[in-house]
Design a protein around this motif. Structure first.
Motif, PDB file in Angstrom:
ATOM      1  N   GLY A  55      37.471  56.063 -31.723  1.00 43.23           N
ATOM      2  CA  GLY A  55      36.373  56.014 -30.764  1.00 43.23           C
ATOM      3  C   GLY A  55      36.418  57.161 -29.774  1.00 43.23           C
ATOM      4  N   LEU A  56      37.585  57.415 -29.220  1.00 41.08           N
ATOM      5  CA  LEU A  56      37.709  58.493 -28.241  1.00 41.08           C
ATOM      6  C   LEU A  56      37.497  59.860 -28.886  1.00 41.08           C
ATOM      7  CD1 LEU A  56      40.748  57.170 -26.169  1.00 41.08           C
ATOM      8  CD2 LEU A  56      38.354  57.253 -25.458  1.00 41.08           C
ATOM      9  N   ALA A  57      38.068  60.045 -30.089  1.00 41.19           N
ATOM     10  CA  ALA A  57      37.892  61.315 -30.790  1.00 41.19           C
ATOM     11  C   ALA A  57      36.421  61.557 -31.103  1.00 41.19           C
ATOM     12  CB  ALA A  57      38.722  61.326 -32.074  1.00 41.19           C
ATOM     13  N   SER A  58      35.724  60.535 -31.551  1.00 47.92           N
ATOM     14  CA  SER A  58      34.312  60.659 -31.875  1.00 47.92           C
ATOM     15  C   SER A  58      33.478  60.975 -30.639  1.00 47.92           C
ATOM     16  CB  SER A  58      33.813  59.359 -32.523  1.00 47.92           C
ATOM     17  OG  SER A  58      32.457  59.461 -32.865  1.00 47.92           O
ATOM     18  N   LEU A  59      33.819  60.328 -29.533  1.00 46.79           N
ATOM     19  CA  LEU A  59      33.085  60.548 -28.293  1.00 46.79           C
ATOM     20  C   LEU A  59      33.243  61.993 -27.809  1.00 46.79           C
ATOM     21  CD1 LEU A  59      31.389  58.536 -26.616  1.00 46.79           C
ATOM     22  CD2 LEU A  59      33.361  58.300 -25.096  1.00 46.79           C
ATOM     23  N   VAL A  60      34.470  62.476 -27.794  1.00 50.22           N
ATOM     24  CA  VAL A  60      34.722  63.842 -27.332  1.00 50.22           C
ATOM     25  C   VAL A  60      34.082  64.857 -28.275  1.00 50.22           C
ATOM     26  CG1 VAL A  60      36.519  65.566 -26.910  1.00 50.22           C
ATOM     27  CG2 VAL A  60      36.824  63.224 -26.116  1.00 50.22           C
ATOM     28  N   TYR A  61      34.171  64.614 -29.591  1.00 50.37           N
ATOM     29  CA  TYR A  61      33.563  65.546 -30.547  1.00 50.37           C
ATOM     30  C   TYR A  61      32.047  65.566 -30.382  1.00 50.37           C
ATOM     31  CZ  TYR A  61      32.573  68.064 -34.844  1.00 50.37           C
ATOM     32  OH  TYR A  61      32.126  68.995 -35.752  1.00 50.37           O
ATOM     33  N   GLY A  62      31.463  64.405 -30.110  1.00 54.98           N
ATOM     34  CA  GLY A  62      30.025  64.347 -29.888  1.00 54.98           C
ATOM     35  C   GLY A  62      29.603  65.178 -28.689  1.00 54.98           C
ATOM     36  N   PHE A  63      30.367  65.073 -27.590  1.00 52.25           N
ATOM     37  CA  PHE A  63      30.062  65.887 -26.413  1.00 52.25           C
ATOM     38  C   PHE A  63      30.227  67.377 -26.720  1.00 52.25           C
ATOM     39  CE2 PHE A  63      30.748  62.020 -23.740  1.00 52.25           C
ATOM     40  CZ  PHE A  63      29.548  62.084 -23.039  1.00 52.25           C
ATOM     41  N   SER A  64      31.236  67.709 -27.525  1.00 51.50           N
ATOM     42  CA  SER A  64      31.458  69.127 -27.854  1.00 51.50           C
ATOM     43  C   SER A  64      30.316  69.696 -28.681  1.00 51.50           C
ATOM     44  CB  SER A  64      32.782  69.294 -28.605  1.00 51.50           C
ATOM     45  OG  SER A  64      32.698  68.792 -29.929  1.00 51.50           O
ATOM     46  N   GLY A 123      19.840  66.837 -29.152  1.00 50.73           N
ATOM     47  CA  GLY A 123      19.051  66.059 -30.105  1.00 50.73           C
ATOM     48  C   GLY A 123      19.537  66.150 -31.542  1.00 50.73           C
ATOM     49  N   ARG A 124      20.546  66.959 -31.816  1.00 50.52           N
ATOM     50  CA  ARG A 124      21.052  67.116 -33.181  1.00 50.52           C
ATOM     51  C   ARG A 124      21.760  65.839 -33.632  1.00 50.52           C
ATOM     52  NH1 ARG A 124      24.936  70.437 -33.874  1.00 50.52           N
ATOM     53  NH2 ARG A 124      24.356  71.400 -35.838  1.00 50.52           N
ATOM     54  N   TRP A 125      21.721  65.568 -34.945  1.00 48.64           N
ATOM     55  CA  TRP A 125      22.295  64.317 -35.454  1.00 48.64           C
ATOM     56  C   TRP A 125      23.802  64.263 -35.237  1.00 48.64           C
ATOM     57  CZ3 TRP A 125      26.169  63.784 -38.928  1.00 48.64           C
ATOM     58  CH2 TRP A 125      26.485  64.893 -39.738  1.00 48.64           C
ATOM     59  N   GLU A 126      24.471  65.449 -35.267  1.00 49.12           N
ATOM     60  CA  GLU A 126      25.912  65.447 -35.044  1.00 49.12           C
ATOM     61  C   GLU A 126      26.246  64.951 -33.638  1.00 49.12           C
ATOM     62  OE1 GLU A 126      24.222  68.038 -36.151  1.00 49.12           O
ATOM     63  OE2 GLU A 126      25.250  69.050 -37.820  1.00 49.12           O
ATOM     64  N   THR A 127      25.441  65.382 -32.669  1.00 50.01           N
ATOM     65  CA  THR A 127      25.692  64.960 -31.289  1.00 50.01           C
ATOM     66  C   THR A 127      25.433  63.469 -31.119  1.00 50.01           C
ATOM     67  OG1 THR A 127      24.996  67.155 -30.511  1.00 50.01           O
ATOM     68  CG2 THR A 127      25.112  65.379 -28.880  1.00 50.01           C
TER      69      THR A 127
END
Length: 493
Positions: free
Chosen positions: A221-230, A237-241
Motif C-alpha cells: 500500500g505504501l509503495a503504491s501510494l508513493v509511486y502514484g505520487f511520483s 489524470g494519467r492512469w498510472e497516477t
C-alpha cells in the motif's frame, strides 16, 4: 517463581537506573544521527552524482525517494522484529547491514547500483531505528531524565537533516559524492563497539508470531501510494497516477481491516487509535513531508540557481541546525512547566512561516534577506515540534509494543518524506511547465522557471505543516493517565 513479564519489567527498571545509561543515550543518538543524515546528506551530492553516473532527473529524485520508501514501508515489520527477536540483536544487525549497504553505495559505478544500495540502506534503517528508539524508551521510562533524553533524541531528529546538508557539502567538495555514503561505515563501527557492552537485551513476551498478511498489505500500500505520487509529475489524470494512488488507498484500508482482526497484528490499533498518540503520528507525518520534501528543493536552489558549491550549500543550511539545537536545549527546560500542547501547536505555525518566507526567493538570490530568516524560522518551528513529539507519541506504551510504536513514529516521518518528495516534485514540474508556457524565452527563463517550481514546493510544504497546528491543539492533550509512565505527567497536559 518470577514470571517472564515480571522479570522483563525488573530488567527494564534495572537498566533505567544504571549510571551508564547516559553513555547509552550517546550511542543511540549516534545511531539516530546516522539514519537521519542519510535522508538529506545525499541531497548535496546529487548534482555531482547525476553528472558522474549519467542519471536522469527522475532517477535523481528516486535516489532520495527509494531510501525513504524502503525505510518507511518496512519500519513496522522492523519494529516487530525488534520486539520479538530482541532489540539489541536488531540494533546490531541493523548497524552492520546499514554499514555494508553504505559501502556498496559509496563505490557505486552505475545508477542501478546506487539505487539498490539506497534501498538496502532504507531496509536496514527500518530495523535499526525502531530498535534504537525502543531501547531509549525502556531505558528512560519516566521522570525528568526521560524528558531530557527524548529532547536530545528529538533535536537530533530535526537537526540531523540540516547537519546532513552541511556534512554532505564538506565531503562532496573535498572528497567525492561517494563519501556521503561511506561516512556511515566508521560511524557504524563506533556505535557497534561502544553499544555492545552498554545495551542489554530486551524483547516482548507472549504471542510473538509475525503478521505476514499485514506486512504484505502495508508495504504494498505504501509503495503504491508513493509511486502514484511520483507519477503525478507526468500528469494527475494519467492512469498510472490514479491507478497506483487508488490501489495504495485500497491496500492500506485492507491493512487496517486485517489488523483489527489479527491475533498478532503488525500494528496493534491500540497504538494509533489513542487520541493523543494518533494526533502525534499525524503531526509526524505532516512534518516529515514538509521537512524532507522542502529541504531537497532548497538544496537545488542553492546549487543550481545561486551557483553555490556543495560546501557553501551545506554552510547555508547551518543556521537551521544551530537554531534547532539551541531551541531544543531551551525548550527541554521549560517543557515540564508549559506542557507539550503549546509548542506542538505554535511550532507548525512558525515552521510554515519560514517555508512561506522561502517561497519569495528570486533568481538574483539575496541569501541574507530571502533565505536566512526563512531557515531560522523553520529551525525554531521544528525544535518546538520534535522535542515533545516522540515523547508524546510513545506515552503510555506497554513494553510489549515499544518496538512497533517506535517504528510507527519513524514510519510516519519517512513515509511523509517520501510522499512529500514525490508530491512536491510533481508540483515543481508542473510549475516549471506553466512558467515556460506563459513567459517568452530569455537568457534567464530557465532559472526563473526553476525558482517558480521551488517556490511552489515551499508553499505546499508550508500548507502541509500548518495543518499540524490544529491537530496538535485539539488532539495532543495528554491526561495524567495517558502519560502515566511520566511522574511529571500532571505538568505535561
Amino acid at each position: 517463581m518470577t514470571s517472564p513479564s515480571t522479570a522483563s519489567t525488573e530488567a527494564v527498571h534495572d537498566h533505567a537506573a544504571h549510571p551508564r545509561r547516559w553513555w547509552l543515550l550517546a550511542v543511540l543518538a549516534l545511531a539516530q544521527l546516522m539514519v537521519v543524515l542519510d535522508g538529506t546528506i545525499v541531497n548535496i551530492a546529487l548534482p555531482d552524482a547525476q553528472v558522474e553516473l549519467g542519471m536522469s532527473d527522475g532517477d535523481r529524485t528516486w535516489v532520495v525517494t527509494i531510501y525513504a520508501l524502503a525505510f518507511g514501508s518496512l519500519l513496522l515489520l522492523g519494529g516487530r522484529i525488534a520486539d520479538y527477536w530482541g532489540r539489541k540483536r536488531s540494533f546490531m544487525l541493523g548497524m552492520v547491514g546499514f554499514a555494508i549497504a553504505s559501502g556498496i553505495g559509496g563505490f557505486a559505478a552505475t545508477t542501478e547500483q546506487l539505487l539498490i544500495a539506497r534501498g538496502l540502506q532504507g531496509a536496514f534503517a527500518a530495523l535499526l531505528a525502531p530498535a534504537s528508539l525502543a531501547i531509549l524508551t525502556i531505558t528512560f521510562p519516566n521522570g525528568k531524565d526521560r524528558i531530557k533524553a527524548f529532547a536530545v533524541y528529538g533535536a537530533i531528529g530535526g537537526g540531523g537533516a540540516a547537519v546532513g546538508l552541511l556534512l554532505g557539502g564538506v565531503l562532496t567538495e573535498y572528497a567525492s559524492w561517494g563519501w556521503c555514503l561511506l561516512v556511515n561505515v566508521p560511524i557504524a563501527v563506533i556505535a557497534i563497539v561502544a553499544g555492545f557492552p552498554l545495551i542489554r537485551e530486551s524483547r516482548a513476551h507472549g504471542n510473538t508470531r509475525y503478521d505476514l498478511p499485514g506486512t504484505v498489505l502495508v508495504v504494498g500500500g505504501l509503495a503504491s501510494l508513493v509511486y502514484g505520487f511520483s507519477q503525478a509529475e507526468n500528469g494527475w489524470g494519467r492512469w498510472e497516477t490514479i491507478g497506483f494512488l487508488a490501489l495504495g488507498v485500497v491496500l492500506l484500508a485492507a491493512f487496517v481491516w486485517v489488523e483489527s482482526r489479527a491475533s498478532n497484528p503488525l500494528l496493534p490499533l491500540r497504538v494509533i487509535l489513542n487520541r493523543v498518540r494518533g494526533g502525534a503520528f499525524l503531526v509526524s507525518l505532516l512534518t516529515g513531508a514538509a521537512l524532507l520534501g522542502g529541504l531537497l528543493f532548497l538544496t537545488f536552489y542553492f546549487q543550481i540557481v545561486l551557483g553555490f558549491s556543495p560546501l557553501q550549500s551545506g554552510l547555508a543550511s547551518l543556521p537551521m541546525t544551530f537554531t534547532i539545537m539551541i531551541g531544543a536545549t531551551v525548550l527541554s527546560r521549560f517543557l515540564p512547566v508549559i506542557g507539550v500542547r503549546i509548542p506542538m501547536t505554535v511550532g507548525p505555525v512558525i515552521a510554515a512561516a519560514g517555508l512561506g518566507w522561502l517561497s519569495f526567493i528570486t533568481v538574483e538570490g539575496d541569501y541574507v534577506v530571502q533565505v536566512l530568516p526563512g531557515v531560522i524560522l523553520l529551525g525554531i518551528g521544528l525544535a518546538c515540534i520534535f522535542v515533545p513529539l516522540q515523547n508524546v507519541a510513545l506515552s503510555g506504551i506497554d513494553e510489549h509494543d515499544a518496538g512497533v510504536a517506535s517504528a510507527a513514529v519513524s514510519a510516519t516521518q519517512q513515509i511523509g518524506g517520501s510522499i512529500g518528495t514525490a508530491l512536491f516534485t510533481a508540483l515543481y514540474t508542473a510549475a516549471i511547465s506553466a512558467y515556460l508556457a506563459a513567459n517568452p524565452p530569455s537568457e534567464t527563463a530557465q532559472l526563473e522557471a526553476f525558482v517558480s517550481g521551488y517556490s511552489t514546493a515551499f508553499l505546499w510544504a508550508a500548507g502541509l505543516i500548518l495543518l499540524a497546528a490544529p491537530i496538535s491543539f485539539f488532539l495532543v492533550r495528554p491526561s495524567k493517565d495517558e502519560l502515566m509512565n511520566v511522574p511529571d505527567a500532571v505538568h505535561l497536559g
